[in-house]
Design an enzyme around this catalytic site. Structure first.
Site, PDB file in Angstrom:
ATOM      1  N   GLY A 104     -42.419  25.647  18.144  1.00 49.06           N
ATOM      2  CA  GLY A 104     -41.937  25.095  16.879  1.00 49.06           C
ATOM      3  C   GLY A 104     -40.516  25.522  16.573  1.00 49.06           C
ATOM      4  N   GLY A 105     -40.274  25.850  15.303  1.00 49.29           N
ATOM      5  CA  GLY A 105     -38.941  26.256  14.884  1.00 49.29           C
ATOM      6  C   GLY A 105     -38.443  27.507  15.568  1.00 49.29           C
ATOM      7  N   GLY A 339     -10.607  14.394  41.352  1.00 48.30           N
ATOM      8  CA  GLY A 339     -10.601  14.955  40.010  1.00 48.30           C
ATOM      9  C   GLY A 339     -11.264  16.310  39.939  1.00 48.30           C
ATOM     10  N   ALA A 340     -12.224  16.571  40.838  1.00 47.65           N
ATOM     11  CA  ALA A 340     -12.901  17.869  40.842  1.00 47.65           C
ATOM     12  C   ALA A 340     -11.926  18.991  41.166  1.00 47.65           C
ATOM     13  CB  ALA A 340     -14.055  17.860  41.834  1.00 47.65           C
TER      14      ALA A 340
END
Length: 441
Positions: A104-105, A339-340
């Site tokens: 839960g929370g 781009g890597a």
């Protein structure tokens, strides 16, 4: 009779190897460890002490969630805890140990903290348990399948590691604390080092295979160059194509980020980008220098990655490394394509020092793909491929442009990095003033 509420967390303060820490612990034997308003107030008090004193916060989580009998008051208690998790983020290190169920929370506080560790076969994290899942979706699933260590350490990436039992988890949390500063006001810890910075690493000169498509284990490279071969890996079971963790160089704590050629050839994908970005931002928040070991052929292609948002998620790693102002060093061991190459802490995004091994290949793409585009229809495609390899399959053209500071032998790597970290120790770089950036979440 003693006047002590048994459900309240244990003594809030203590030390780990002489370092002040604050701690709270939940007790599943009392109301299932569920959170009451009084319980929440005590945890909040501990968190406030951690903020005021600049000391790390450790939470031992073993809770079934909110105290149903108290209604919204219990939920408000969670809100108070979550707020402090957010306010403490980047101020003091926060570590969560899941020592049992966390439902839960209760799961959202560990999710906000810097590191979450679980215990195999006893730890479970989920927003809704198997019974609720069965009612809502008619899906039958066990607690382990839904929220056990295999789910969260290997699939979701929610947890950063798992250990065999409670004692091992506590010992490893203590080990992690040794690598970390107490707060963002302190520099990266430096311990006495008995490992010579110029020790013989000649075996490292032969670690790269002759064939560019043959893999090797980047973890071996890491253990070769760091102090005492001591490497505390973070998230070892998730996104294995990138390696992140803590080590020491000449006694100083460093964060290590490395591509792993053994998995997906070291390509960056969605999970690897998110994993790397999160780790880089932690190191930057707590003044821990970054060492990037690069062997990346590019971003992983395919519809699954594109539709999953590789553009957005890949940009997270780019953003994190470009934003970081701690000392940043890169060693290109073999491939650095497309781009890597830019993303993996290149000179173009403010890396302080960039080295390349003689085996480094720095180019827009690999020879086969590049030649297929540049020389489409050429009957002598094999010759063109050889020419491309001769031109780009070495680091010297990049070094001539100043994008690499030096071409070094692998056996020199440890000595070079230790020397660079020494002169970068007082680095002071500032980003433009702003409330905060807008990282592509």
């Amino acid at each position: 009779s003693s006047g002590i509420n048994a459900e309240w967390p244990l003594r809030p303060g203590g030390t780990i190897n002489g370092k002040q820490v604050f701690l709270f612990s939940q007790d599943f034997t009392v109301f299932g460890g569920s959170l009451s308003a009084a319980y929440a107030r005590k945890i909040v008090k501990v968190m406030d002490h951690a903020e005021m004193t600049g000391a790390p916060l450790i939470g031992l989580n073993d809770s079934g969630g909110a105290r149903i009998q108290e209604g919204v008051a219990s939920l408000g208690g969670y809100g108070d805890i979550f707020l402090r998790n957010v306010l403490l983020s980047g101020v003091v290190p926060q570590i969560s140990l899941i020592m049992g169920p966390c439902a839960g929370g209760a799961v959202y506080s560990p999710a906000i903290t810097d590191f979450t560790f679980m215990v195999r076969n006893t730890s479970h994290m989920f927003v809704t348990g198997p019974d609720v899942v069965k009612q809502v979706t008619n899906e039958t699933v066990s607690q382990e399948e839904l929220g056990g260590t295999s789910a969260h350490c290997g699939l979701s990436g929610v947890a950063h590691g798992a250990w065999e039992n409670d004692v091992m988890a506590l010992l490893q949390a203590r080990r992690l604390m040794d690598f970390l500063p107490s707060s963002n006001k302190e520099k990266s810890p430096i311990l006495t080092c008995c490992d010579p910075i110029d020790r013989d690493l000649s075996a490292l000169d032969n670690i790269i295979p002759n064939s560019p498509i043959d893999p090797y284990d980047m973890k071996h490279v890491i253990r070769f160059i760091v102090d005492e071969s001591d490497f505390f890996e973070i998230m070892p079971d998730f996104a294995k194509n990138i390696i992140v963790g803590f080590a020491r160089m000449n006694g100083q704590t460093v964060g290590v980020v490395g591509n792993q050629p053994l998995v997906a050839a070291g390509c960056l994908d969605i999970n690897a980008s998110v994993k790397g970005a999160r780790f880089v931002r932690f190191c930057d928040a707590f003044n821990i220098p970054l060492i990037v070991l690069e062997d990346v052929p590019g971003f992983l292609p395919g519809t699954q990655q594109e539709h999953g948002g590789i553009i957005k998620h890949g940009a997270k790693l780019l953003y994190a490394l470009a934003e970081a102002t701690v000392p940043k060093l890169t060693v290109i061991t073999r491939k650095a394509y497309g781009g890597a190459y830019v993303v993996m802490n290149s000179k173009h995004i403010r890396a302080d020092v960039n080295y390349a091994w003689p085996s480094a290949e720095i180019a827009v793409m690999g020879a086969k793909g590049a030649v297929a585009i540049l020389n489409r229809g050429d009957p002598d495609i094999g010759k063109r491929e050889t020419e491309y390899i001769e031109k780009f399959s070495n680091p010297f053209p990049t070094a001539e442009k100043g994008f690499v500071d030096g071409v070094i032998m692998p056996s020199q790597t440890r000595q070079k990095i230790c020397a660079d970290l020494r002169w970068l120790r007082n680095k002071d770089q500032k980003n433009p003033r702003k409330k905060h950036g807008n990282i592509p979440l």
